[in-house]
Design a protein around this motif. Structure first.
Motif, PDB file in Angstrom:
ATOM      1  N   ASP A 215       0.862  -1.179   0.000  1.00  0.00           N
ATOM      2  CA  ASP A 215       0.000   0.000   0.000  1.00  0.00           C
ATOM      3  C   ASP A 215       0.904   1.236   0.000  1.00  0.00           C
ATOM      4  O   ASP A 215       1.529   1.566   1.013  1.00  0.00           O
ATOM      5  CB  ASP A 215      -0.881  -0.032   1.251  1.00  0.00           C
TER       6      ASP A 215
ATOM      7  N   THR B  17      -4.081  -1.571   3.090  1.00  0.00           N
ATOM      8  CA  THR B  17      -4.889  -2.497   2.308  1.00  0.00           C
ATOM      9  C   THR B  17      -3.970  -3.341   1.450  1.00  0.00           C
ATOM     10  O   THR B  17      -3.134  -2.811   0.714  1.00  0.00           O
ATOM     11  CB  THR B  17      -5.887  -1.744   1.405  1.00  0.00           C
TER      12      THR B  17
ATOM     13  N   ASP C  22      -4.947  -8.160  -2.136  1.00  0.00           N
ATOM     14  CA  ASP C  22      -6.195  -8.904  -2.296  1.00  0.00           C
ATOM     15  C   ASP C  22      -7.379  -8.195  -1.658  1.00  0.00           C
ATOM     16  O   ASP C  22      -8.470  -8.755  -1.563  1.00  0.00           O
ATOM     17  CB  ASP C  22      -6.052 -10.313  -1.710  1.00  0.00           C
ATOM     18  N   GLY C  23      -7.168  -6.950  -1.199  1.00  0.00           N
ATOM     19  CA  GLY C  23      -8.242  -6.182  -0.593  1.00  0.00           C
ATOM     20  C   GLY C  23      -8.372  -6.360   0.909  1.00  0.00           C
ATOM     21  O   GLY C  23      -9.165  -5.666   1.552  1.00  0.00           O
TER      22      GLY C  23
ATOM     23  N   ARG D  78      -7.777  -5.857   4.715  1.00  0.00           N
ATOM     24  CA  ARG D  78      -7.346  -4.675   5.465  1.00  0.00           C
ATOM     25  C   ARG D  78      -6.450  -5.075   6.643  1.00  0.00           C
ATOM     26  O   ARG D  78      -6.698  -6.079   7.311  1.00  0.00           O
ATOM     27  CB  ARG D  78      -8.560  -3.890   5.962  1.00  0.00           C
TER      28      ARG D  78
END
Length: 205
Positions: free
Chosen positions: A50, A77, A80-81, A83
């Motif tokens: 990120d 993030t 793969d999304g 968090r």
């Protein structure tokens, strides 16, 4: 001693120099690097996928030696999304000297997923009563289907086999009848799972 304590953490833990050079990673931290979703080690430096979070953390590491620096929490993030949140803890020279930590370390970084890990009810019950996979299947089938003939038909085994597993379930759980087994399973319901489903971590309450 410190390494053993750090390896017991579920969060990834890293000791880094002011230029993000990686000095130490615990077991969970090394696993995050190996997964390659959010953290990478490039030429010995710890970098974040990120980009905004990476810039924030690089600045935090560089300024960690200043006396007035406070811990920084940085949301991240992954590719793969998923968090994550990173907590960068400055390590002034005095702190490093008194704790015995690597004196080159400028900061300690802790990284964890924001998702709340909630074990399934079946997993908890299995561990609590030391059930075999077959016993667990019979127990859950009894709760869903109710009777030994129905369970035997659903699992494709003889009724005598189910009865044997039920006797073992009575021994292991202390239950005296099938209704008690149902109550035991109901007692292990996890309300946090429903709460997490409707109010995921990071969402407004």
């Amino acid at each position: 001693m410190f390494a053993d304590a750090f390896d017991g953490l579920h969060a990834g833990m890293y000791l880094v120099e002011a230029d993000a050079h990686l000095l130490h990673a615990n077991i969970a931290g090394r696993a995050l690097i190996d997964a390659g979703d959010i953290l990478h080690e490039v030429r010995g430096r710890l970098l974040v996928s990120d980009l905004p979070a990476n810039l924030t953390l690089q600045c935090a590491f560089a300024a960690a030696g200043q006396a007035d620096r406070s811990p920084a929490a940085v949301p991240m993030t992954g590719r793969d999304g998923q968090r994550y949140v990173a907590d960068a803890l400055p390590l002034p020279a005095g702190t490093r000297r008194n704790s015995g930590a690597n004196r080159r370390a400028a900061a300690a970084l802790f990284v964890r997923k924001t998702a709340l890990p909630i074990p399934s009810r079946a997993e908890v019950i299995s561990k609590a009563f030391r059930l075999t996979p077959a016993e667990l299947r019979v127990l859950l089938a009894l709760v869903e289907l109710g009777g030994i003939p129905e369970v035997a038909a659903a699992l494709g085994v003889a009724g005598s086999t189910v009865k044997t597993h039920v006797r073992r379930l009575f021994d292991k759980t202390g239950a005296a009848r099938q209704a008690d087994l149902v109550k035991i399973v109901a007692g292990y319901a996890t309300p946090l799972r429903e709460l997490a489903k409707y109010n995921p971590v990071g969402a407004p309450p």
